[in-house]
Write a protein that holds these residues in place. Structure first.
Motif, PDB file in Angstrom:
ATOM      1  N   ALA A  47      -1.116  -2.628  13.330  1.00 27.11           N
ATOM      2  CA  ALA A  47      -0.086  -3.149  12.430  1.00 27.11           C
ATOM      3  C   ALA A  47       1.133  -2.233  12.469  1.00 27.11           C
ATOM      4  CB  ALA A  47      -0.622  -3.254  11.001  1.00 27.11           C
ATOM      5  N   VAL A  48       2.298  -2.820  12.222  1.00 30.05           N
ATOM      6  CA  VAL A  48       3.534  -2.046  12.271  1.00 30.05           C
ATOM      7  C   VAL A  48       4.594  -2.708  11.393  1.00 30.05           C
ATOM      8  CG1 VAL A  48       4.364  -3.308  14.311  1.00 30.05           C
ATOM      9  CG2 VAL A  48       5.258  -1.025  13.827  1.00 30.05           C
ATOM     10  N   VAL A  49       5.478  -1.889  10.852  1.00 26.55           N
ATOM     11  CA  VAL A  49       6.636  -2.400  10.121  1.00 26.55           C
ATOM     12  C   VAL A  49       7.764  -1.404  10.313  1.00 26.55           C
ATOM     13  CG1 VAL A  49       6.074  -1.273   7.928  1.00 26.55           C
ATOM     14  CG2 VAL A  49       7.423  -3.386   7.924  1.00 26.55           C
ATOM     15  N   MET A 132      -2.633   6.564   9.928  1.00 29.14           N
ATOM     16  CA  MET A 132      -1.380   5.951   9.503  1.00 29.14           C
ATOM     17  C   MET A 132      -0.232   6.874   9.894  1.00 29.14           C
ATOM     18  SD  MET A 132      -2.637   4.481   5.825  1.00 29.14           S
ATOM     19  CE  MET A 132      -4.240   3.661   5.743  1.00 29.14           C
ATOM     20  N   MET A 133       0.716   6.308  10.649  1.00 26.56           N
ATOM     21  CA  MET A 133       1.793   7.090  11.231  1.00 26.56           C
ATOM     22  C   MET A 133       3.137   6.721  10.610  1.00 26.56           C
ATOM     23  SD  MET A 133       0.269   8.916  13.585  1.00 26.56           S
ATOM     24  CE  MET A 133       1.737   9.489  14.444  1.00 26.56           C
ATOM     25  N   LEU A 134       3.941   7.738  10.343  1.00 27.87           N
ATOM     26  CA  LEU A 134       5.307   7.542   9.875  1.00 27.87           C
ATOM     27  C   LEU A 134       6.244   8.074  10.944  1.00 27.87           C
ATOM     28  CD1 LEU A 134       7.472   6.926   7.673  1.00 27.87           C
ATOM     29  CD2 LEU A 134       7.126   9.281   6.881  1.00 27.87           C
ATOM     30  N   THR A 148       9.778   3.709  10.522  1.00 23.42           N
ATOM     31  CA  THR A 148       8.721   2.858  11.071  1.00 23.42           C
ATOM     32  C   THR A 148       7.372   3.394  10.608  1.00 23.42           C
ATOM     33  OG1 THR A 148      10.057   2.383  13.049  1.00 23.42           O
ATOM     34  CG2 THR A 148       7.682   1.926  13.183  1.00 23.42           C
ATOM     35  N   VAL A 149       6.481   2.496  10.207  1.00 19.76           N
ATOM     36  CA  VAL A 149       5.137   2.890   9.792  1.00 19.76           C
ATOM     37  C   VAL A 149       4.138   2.093  10.639  1.00 19.76           C
ATOM     38  CG1 VAL A 149       3.594   3.289   7.843  1.00 19.76           C
ATOM     39  CG2 VAL A 149       6.055   3.126   7.443  1.00 19.76           C
ATOM     40  N   THR A 168       0.244   0.334   0.846  1.00 26.96           N
ATOM     41  CA  THR A 168       0.718   1.279  -0.165  1.00 26.96           C
ATOM     42  C   THR A 168       1.598   2.343   0.470  1.00 26.96           C
ATOM     43  OG1 THR A 168      -1.263   0.943  -1.524  1.00 26.96           O
ATOM     44  CG2 THR A 168      -0.004   2.962  -1.899  1.00 26.96           C
ATOM     45  N   VAL A 169       1.180   2.867   1.616  1.00 27.37           N
ATOM     46  CA  VAL A 169       1.979   3.870   2.343  1.00 27.37           C
ATOM     47  C   VAL A 169       3.323   3.283   2.744  1.00 27.37           C
ATOM     48  CG1 VAL A 169       2.105   5.237   4.467  1.00 27.37           C
ATOM     49  CG2 VAL A 169      -0.027   5.149   3.174  1.00 27.37           C
TER      50      VAL A 169
END
Length: 200
Positions: A47-49, A132-134, A148-149, A168-169
């Motif tokens: 998943a990505v946003v 989970m990556m920021l 980008t997360v 949530t992140v």
């Protein structure tokens, strides 16, 4: 005159109170006690946003699962991420070198195509299941900033609780979770798994 001075003082105090009441976002903090060795190996981007509209348009147009292989040589100050993706029945691989920083769980790389410097943070991971990556990027010389997360998984699926935590992140970093793109398995799972070694 005294009334005017009192009014000014009240306004100043109110301003100070407002400034103190508004939360100030500090520099992102990576995973506590981050273990680089445990982070290496096979992942899938599920998943990505992002706040970049062009990137999101591209992801929505082809929301496929990306297979990732992270490799690090202990004596070196960087690691390599090899991404494998299938498009139109053909395989495409790209490799990116991430420089380690003095902060465990924080990495840096440069995207020459966009002239962008990218700071990456592992904000949460249990290593065996998800990460989970920021990613915070700044294009030069425009100065355009993008957030980008991403959600990585050791397998091609995650528990609902993990996805909820990811949302949530996402919200914590100023991005709406309804914009998240969930990558899909387009039927090339077997080929991807043959090409990428198993988890460490």
């Amino acid at each position: 005159m005294k009334r005017a001075v009192s009014l000014v003082s009240l306004l100043v105090l109110s301003s100070v109170w407002i400034l103190q009441a508004v939360p100030v976002l500090s520099e992102p903090l990576p995973q506590e006690n981050f273990d680089l060795c445990r982070f290496m190996g096979k992942w899938y981007e599920l998943a990505v946003v992002s706040t970049c509209p062009h990137y999101m348009q591209r992801k929505r147009g082809n929301p496929v699962i990306v297979a990732l292989e992270l490799q690090h040589v202990a004596s070196e100050s960087n690691f390599t991420m090899t991404a494998t993706i299938f498009r139109n029945s053909s395989c495409k691989q790209t490799s990116t070198d991430y420089s380690l920083t003095k902060t465990p769980g924080r990495f840096f790389h440069h995207v020459a195509r966009f002239g962008a410097d990218v700071d990456s943070f592992v904000v949460h991971s249990n290593y065996d299941e998800y990460a989970m990556m920021l990613l915070l990027s700044t294009e030069k010389p425009s100065g355009i900033k993008t957030t980008t997360v991403k959600l990585y998984s050791r397998t091609m699926s995650v528990r609902t609780a993990v996805l909820d935590e990811f949302k949530t992140v996402v919200r914590q970093h100023g991005v709406t979770d309804d914009a998240i793109v969930i990558n899909q398995n387009k039927g090339d799972t077997h080929t991807l798994m043959l090409m990428i070694p198993g988890p460490p």
